[in-house]
Structure formats: C-alpha cells, structure tokens
Design a protein around this motif. Structure first.
Motif, mmCIF file in Angstrom:
data_model
loop_
_atom_site.group_PDB
_atom_site.id
_atom_site.type_symbol
_atom_site.label_atom_id
_atom_site.label_comp_id
_atom_site.label_asym_id
_atom_site.label_seq_id
_atom_site.Cartn_x
_atom_site.Cartn_y
_atom_site.Cartn_z
ATOM 1 N N GLU A 172 -17.428 33.266 94.890
ATOM 2 C CA GLU A 172 -16.387 32.355 94.406
ATOM 3 C C GLU A 172 -15.009 32.978 94.643
ATOM 4 O O GLU A 172 -14.668 34.009 94.068
ATOM 5 N N SER A 173 -14.224 32.348 95.498
ATOM 6 C CA SER A 173 -12.871 32.832 95.798
ATOM 7 C C SER A 173 -11.887 32.280 94.772
ATOM 8 O O SER A 173 -12.243 31.425 93.943
ATOM 9 N N ASN A 175 -22.325 39.228 97.482
ATOM 10 C CA ASN A 175 -20.869 39.045 97.364
ATOM 11 C C ASN A 175 -20.473 38.806 95.907
ATOM 12 O O ASN A 175 -19.986 37.748 95.515
ATOM 13 N N VAL A 176 -20.718 39.831 95.087
ATOM 14 C CA VAL A 176 -20.527 39.731 93.646
ATOM 15 C C VAL A 176 -19.045 39.758 93.294
ATOM 16 O O VAL A 176 -18.269 40.527 93.868
ATOM 17 N N VAL A 177 -18.638 38.917 92.353
ATOM 18 C CA VAL A 177 -17.251 38.872 91.885
ATOM 19 C C VAL A 177 -17.029 40.002 90.884
ATOM 20 O O VAL A 177 -17.874 40.267 90.020
ATOM 21 N N ASP A 178 -15.885 40.680 91.014
ATOM 22 C CA ASP A 178 -15.533 41.776 90.125
ATOM 23 C C ASP A 178 -15.592 41.331 88.659
ATOM 24 O O ASP A 178 -15.164 40.227 88.315
ATOM 25 N N GLU A 179 -16.106 42.189 87.788
ATOM 26 C CA GLU A 179 -16.307 41.850 86.385
ATOM 27 C C GLU A 179 -14.993 41.503 85.694
ATOM 28 O O GLU A 179 -14.939 40.578 84.871
ATOM 29 N N ASP A 180 -13.927 42.238 85.985
ATOM 30 C CA ASP A 180 -12.627 41.942 85.364
ATOM 31 C C ASP A 180 -12.115 40.575 85.801
ATOM 32 O O ASP A 180 -11.546 39.821 85.001
#
Length: 433
Positions: free
Chosen positions: A307-308, A345-350
């Motif tokens: 997700e961008s 392509n995991v989204v950063d946790e923050d």
C-alpha cells in the motif's frame, strides 16, 4: 442434577450464534445449565476467533487462567476458528485441554465432550441441514445463520481455511427458525453469513434455487416479524435487484454494512476483493439515491503489503465521499495459511500506525459532523437492554444505539424517541409516544 457450563465467546456474530447452538445442544441433550462463575463449572469452553493475531494470543492466555480457576474434574474445550486451524497443536501447547472442536463441527459437541483429547476440525463437514436445538441469548432478537463457510479467496483472510467452502442453508429451515423465533417473542431477526448476498450459490442437496433477495421477500411475509437485519453483504454481489429490494422493503432495516477494506483499486486487486473503487462508489450512489436515509458502515484495513501513500489517499477519498456512519479499522496483520502471509512488500510499522490514526481521526470528525444535527430528531427504537442507570436501550432502524429513561416493561417494545443528548457511541432521548 444438572451440570454447569461456562462459555466465553470471542470474535464475530457468527461465533456468538455458534455458542448459542453449543448451549442449546448441551442443555437439551446433556442437561447442562450455563453459569457465569468459572469455578463452579463442570465444562469450560472458549469459542475462538482467528481473523486477527491478537485473539489467537488471547486464547492461550485465557486457557492458562481457566486452568488455574477450574475445579477438580472440570473439562476444558476449545471451539471455533482458531480450533479449526491449530487443531491438535492446541493440546500440545496446553495439555490440560480436553478437546478441540472446529468452527465447522459445532453439531459434534455432545460427542466430543465424552472423548478425551478429541480433535474434530474437518472444514469440509456439512452442517447446513443440521437442526440445532433452540437457545437465544436475547428473547427480543434472533440471530439466524443462512450459510456456512466462504468461497472467496481474499489474500488476507483465514476464514475459508477455518470454515470451509460456502454452503447455503435451505430456505425452508431458515423460514422455520425465523417463525419459531417470532412465536417466542422476537420482533427482529439478524441474518448471518460470510457473504449473505451470495446466498443460494450452492446447497448440499436438492433444493429450490433461491437467491438472497428472494429469501428476504419470503422472510418479510412472516406475520409478527417487524425488522430484518443482515451481515455482511459483499460489495461485488450488490446487484440492482438486491439494492432495489433493500430500499423498498419496509421490514428491512435501512442499515448496510459494506466492507470496503481499501479505497485503492490496486490494493483491492492485490486483496482479490473482486471490485474496484469506482464500483464501490457507484453502488453507494445507487443505494443512497433509492434510500437516502440509509446508514452505511464499513471495514478498513490499512498498510496492506504494497500500500503506497497514493493508495492510502484513495481510502481517505472514499471516506470523505461516502461519510460512513461507522467504521471498523485495523492495521494489516498476516494470518497463517493465507496468500498475503508470503507478501514481502511490508509497510513500515510506524507508517502503518500513522495511517490507522489518520483513518480513525477522520472518522471521528465525520461522526461529529453527523451527530451535530441529531438533537431534536425522532427515531423509532426497538428496546432490547435494561441498563443499570434506570435507562433502557435499543436501536433505530438505521442502527443508531439510543437510550431513554424506562423500565423492563419497555423491553421488546417499539417507541418513538426524541434525541436530547449526543454521544459518539450512543444517543440519549426521551420517549414521546
């Protein structure tokens, strides 16, 4: 002498209905009575959820507490979706558990309680024509399953792996259950299924092919039934016939749960949801054109793999255009045995946390705007609960939770209520009829 049953239910409305089925079977066939005191229970059950990660972690935490509090000789059983996908692993991790019963095997409860270390988790087991004994938590509203399982292949969802393929329950069984509920005092029924408006796609035997819209028509013909609710319809199956019936049928409550999940067509494709942003918005537009008073709720997952920022802005755009009356929002968490578990392509946790906060802040702003015009409005409320503060509460046709001063004499009754105070989760009013 009767035996005591303690049962804890996690997760969705379908789990709650499964728990009612379990209680009914054990009460009728094994002479169990429910208790809220775990220390006096002869049988302790936890009916589990596995849709998100936290309920799975909670299972083993709760089991440890149960084991400490149970009396000598009491049995512990694990039921539901986590039981389906972990199976015998539960007993390996918690050896004091006596049996495991999957979400597709509820009708076997009176068998497994007599078999030590039994594991029944067949997701292909067909309970669609099993006649459960009757038990309801509330006499005023009846939850009724209309299908079991799910045929969708959403890449983030574990449900098809825990509840098996979708099979519709024959409409004659649904109608019989609804009539029995009305005869016992219920004026509202709540239809349950993973994708209710896909009803009729598959039956296990030879049955008349009835779709969801026709099922709604047949249920509406029941004398004494005043309200019909359902969850969850799939946006992909919201055809014109369904929307038309929803809008014109006075017995169908004008509250629609439409799970968006994401406002980005790209992310929806990655999720394998089967519709686009444009389709979703067009369905909302048609729905509101035919039924302007409809309230619409939704589910939203933020930070799905890949997700961008532009994808996330699409979700915010849908929220601003639809102005949902309620949202259930979550950060994506990978579930075992799903396709998305292997996405890299995991989204950063923050970033994920910030997106969730942004979604929730926007929803709060939208709800505050909607609530600002509620004072003085009048709603028809079906009262179901007696509160401890001399109030009774219930829901409007559009699913608003409303309370008013009153006693238990109002339970199971409809009254017109004028709104006198506003809260984000509940409105307060005075009875005027």
């Amino acid at each position: 002498m009767s035996k005591k049953l303690y049962i804890e239910t996690l997760g969705c409305a379908m789990n709650s209905r499964d728990s009612e089925h379990i209680i009914a079977e054990l009460s009728e066939k094994e002479n169990y009575k429910t208790t809220t005191d775990i220390s006096e229970a002869d049988l302790i059950l936890i009916n589990t959820c596995s849709v998100r990660e936290k309920p799975v972690a909670k299972l083993f935490s709760e089991l440890g507490i149960f084991n400490k509090k149970k009396k000598d000789g009491a049995k512990i059983g694990v039921c539901g979706c986590t039981a389906s996908h972990l199976g015998a692993e539960i007993i390996k991790r918690a050896p004091y558990v006596n049996f495991v019963l999957g979400a597709r095997n509820v009708s076997k409860i009176t068998d497994v309680i007599h078999r030590e270390r039994a594991v029944e988790v067949d997701i292909n087991y067909d309970e669609s024509e099993f006649a459960f004994d009757d038990f309801r938590t509330s006499p005023y509203k009846a939850f009724i399953n209309i299908s079991i399982g799910c045929d969708k292949s959403c890449t983030y969802c574990i449900v098809p792996k825990t509840r098996g393929e979708e099979i519709s329950i024959p409409d004659e069984l649904i109608l019989r259950e609804a009539k029995r509920s009305v005869e016992n005092g219920a004026k509202e029924i709540f239809l349950l299924g993973q994708n209710v408006n896909n009803y009729g796609r598959r039956f296990s035997g030879e049955h008349e092919k009835v779709n969801f819209t026709e099922l709604l028509r047949r249920l509406s013909a029941i004398d004494g039934l005043e309200r019909i609710r359902f969850t969850s319809p799939h946006p992909f199956h919201m055809d014109d016939e369904f929307i038309d019936e929803f809008a014109k049928n006075p017995k169908i409550c004008k509250s629609m749960h439409m799970p968006l999940q994401s406002g980005s067509t790209k992310v929806l494709k990655d999720m394998k949801r089967g519709y686009t942003k444009e389709w979703f918005l067009e369905r909302v537009e048609k729905l509101r054109a035919l039924c302007p008073e409809v309230s619409i709720s939704t589910d939203i997952i933020v930070a799905f793999p890949g997700e961008s920022n532009e994808d996330f802005l699409d979700t915010l755009d849908v929220m601003n255009r639809v102005k949902f009356d309620q949202i259930f929002s979550f950060k994506y968490s990978p579930r075992p045995e799903t396709e998305a578990e292997h996405f890299t392509n995991v989204v950063d946790e923050d970033v994920a946390s910030l997106r969730l906060t942004t979604i929730q802040d926007l929803n709060t702003k939208i709800l505050d705007e909607k609530n600002s015009v509620q004072l003085g409005k009048i709603y028809r409320v079906y009262f179901e609960d007696l509160n401890s503060d001399y109030f009774v509460s219930g829901r409007s046709d559009g699913n608003m939770l409303i309370k008013a001063k009153g006693s238990d004499e109002l339970l199971g009754q409809f009254r017109d209520v004028e709104i006198t105070a506003i809260g984000r989760t509940i409105l307060t009013g005075k009875i005027i009829d």
